[in-house]
Design a protein around this motif. Structure first.
Motif, mmCIF file in Angstrom:
data_model
loop_
_atom_site.group_PDB
_atom_site.id
_atom_site.type_symbol
_atom_site.label_atom_id
_atom_site.label_comp_id
_atom_site.label_asym_id
_atom_site.label_seq_id
_atom_site.Cartn_x
_atom_site.Cartn_y
_atom_site.Cartn_z
ATOM 1 N N GLY A 81 0.785 -1.236 0.000
ATOM 2 C CA GLY A 81 0.000 0.000 0.000
ATOM 3 C C GLY A 81 0.811 1.277 0.000
ATOM 4 N N LEU A 82 2.134 1.169 -0.126
ATOM 5 C CA LEU A 82 2.944 2.388 -0.148
ATOM 6 C C LEU A 82 3.003 2.955 -1.563
ATOM 7 N N ARG A 83 3.251 4.255 -1.633
ATOM 8 C CA ARG A 83 3.428 4.900 -2.941
ATOM 9 C C ARG A 83 4.929 5.019 -3.191
ATOM 10 N N VAL A 84 5.339 4.547 -4.348
ATOM 11 C CA VAL A 84 6.780 4.430 -4.628
ATOM 12 C C VAL A 84 7.118 5.099 -5.955
ATOM 13 N N ARG A 85 8.278 5.772 -5.979
ATOM 14 C CA ARG A 85 8.802 6.311 -7.232
ATOM 15 C C ARG A 85 10.151 5.647 -7.504
ATOM 16 N N ILE A 86 10.311 5.097 -8.708
ATOM 17 C CA ILE A 86 11.633 4.609 -9.113
ATOM 18 C C ILE A 86 12.258 5.670 -10.007
ATOM 19 N N GLY A 137 0.255 2.589 -7.719
ATOM 20 C CA GLY A 137 1.134 3.057 -6.651
ATOM 21 C C GLY A 137 2.579 3.268 -7.082
ATOM 22 N N LEU A 138 2.921 2.864 -8.309
ATOM 23 C CA LEU A 138 4.321 2.970 -8.759
ATOM 24 C C LEU A 138 4.470 4.030 -9.850
#
Ligand code: ATP
Ligand code: MG
Length: 308
Positions: A81-86, A137-138
């Motif tokens: 459930g986390l929001r992630v940026r690569i 979320g990604l």
């Protein structure tokens, strides 16, 4: 953020009854080999990361599993459930931007704003180079091979560019920077921006451990001069198989980074297949040991409640 995509893949958490590696508080190099049980080393002093967090995945050695680690940790985090940026900080053609199908979709004639623009144009904002991915979320900050200009031309403010843009961003919980196989200006910029470094090391390569000296000196210089709070949060033993050399390398890493988690990411031929299919391993081979290892690693590193 740039345009949205309609089709979103929801990535689900894994069940808790799967066969995860146990957690150990010391890396065992003493007991007879046949009694040695592989575990994830979590030192008693280890503190899980708080949010928002910037994590740089670095090793100047090529092909040690940086991109795999960055992507699979990201997939594990979005499943929770986390929001992630690569951030794709690698100028090679076979980068996470390709794995995430970004470059396939972009036609050469409609080249989009990307990480290089953040470095070369002070007016460009992080939101303008952040794109949604097929996975809920990604977000991805993509790059093209001409990202190499950052290392070659070193535009004004290179060192602090990522720190400037990432440290104040609150649209995601975790930013993961996938560094290229170099200790050039781009990697230094990533280390200055980061709260944590994760160092993937080939689980059976004695040379990788020997080559870690240059990386450690770079980390020490960045800590000394620009980012005193930078910490090595984890070393990942990639392509891991239970062997005497892997046990020894784990022991060397535990000594080199006494506060860090040592995470074995068990070997899996499906990773290459997943990359060819441009699918995350987590969706391509959901029950595979490598997926379990990255999932548990993500839970430990970010305090998401360790799987039993
Ligand atoms: N746990 C694993 N088991 C088996 N193969 C793995 C594992 N992790 C990574 N690999 C394989 O190792 C190769 C290199 O992985 P990856 O591209 O992630 O490394 P990298 O450090 O990002 O490389 P580069 O330095 O070129 O950016 C890939 O072919 C990948 O499939
Ligand atoms: Mg890579």
């Amino acid at each position: 953020m740039r345009e949205t995509q309609d089709l979103k893949v929801q990535v689900a958490p894994l069940s808790d009854d799967l066969a995860f590696l146990d957690i150990v508080t010391e890396w065992d190099v003493e007991s007879a080999y046949q009694h040695w049980k592989t575990g994830i080393l979590v030192p008693e002093t280890f503190q899980a990361a708080s949010f928002p967090r910037v994590v740089a995945v670095c090793n100047q050695k090529g092909g040690v599993g940086k991109t795999t680690t960055a992507f699979e940790l990201a997939m594990a985090l979005i499943a929770h459930g986390l929001r992630v940026r690569i951030v794709d900080a690698d100028d090679q053609e076979a980068s996470v931007s390709v794995w995430l199908r970004y470059l396939l979709e972009a036609h050469p004639e409609d080249r989009r704003l990307n990480l290089r623009d953040l470095f070369f144009d002070a007016k460009v904002k992080l939101a303008e180079v952040s794109y949604p991915t097929p996975y809920e979320g990604l977000t991805l900050v993509p790059s093209y091979p001409d990202l190499a200009d950052v290392n070659a031309k070193h535009p004004t403010g290179t060192d602090t560019c990522l720190q400037h843009h990432l440290r104040k961003a609150d649209d995601v919980d975790v930013t993961i920077i996938d560094c290229g196989p170099s200790l050039g200006a781009m990697t230094v910029s990533a280390l200055i921006a980061a709260d944590d470094v994760i160092i993937p090391v080939q689980g059976a390569s004695g040379l990788d451990v020997r080559g870690a000296g240059a990386l450690n000196r770079t980390i020490a210089t960045v800590q000394e001069r620009m980012n005193p709070d930078l910490r090595v949060a984890a070393a990942v033993l990639t392509d891991f198989e239970r062997s005497k050399i892997a046990r020894k390398i784990g022991g060397s890493l535990a000594r080199a980074y006494p506060g860090a988690v040592i995470l074995p990411a068990r070997t899996n031929v499906k990773i290459g297949e997943a990359q060819l299919a441009k699918e995350p391993l987590r969706l391509f081979a959901p029950g595979s040991t490598t997926v379990l290892d990255y999932d548990k690693g993500a839970r430990i590193l970010f305090g998401l409640g360790a799987a039993a």
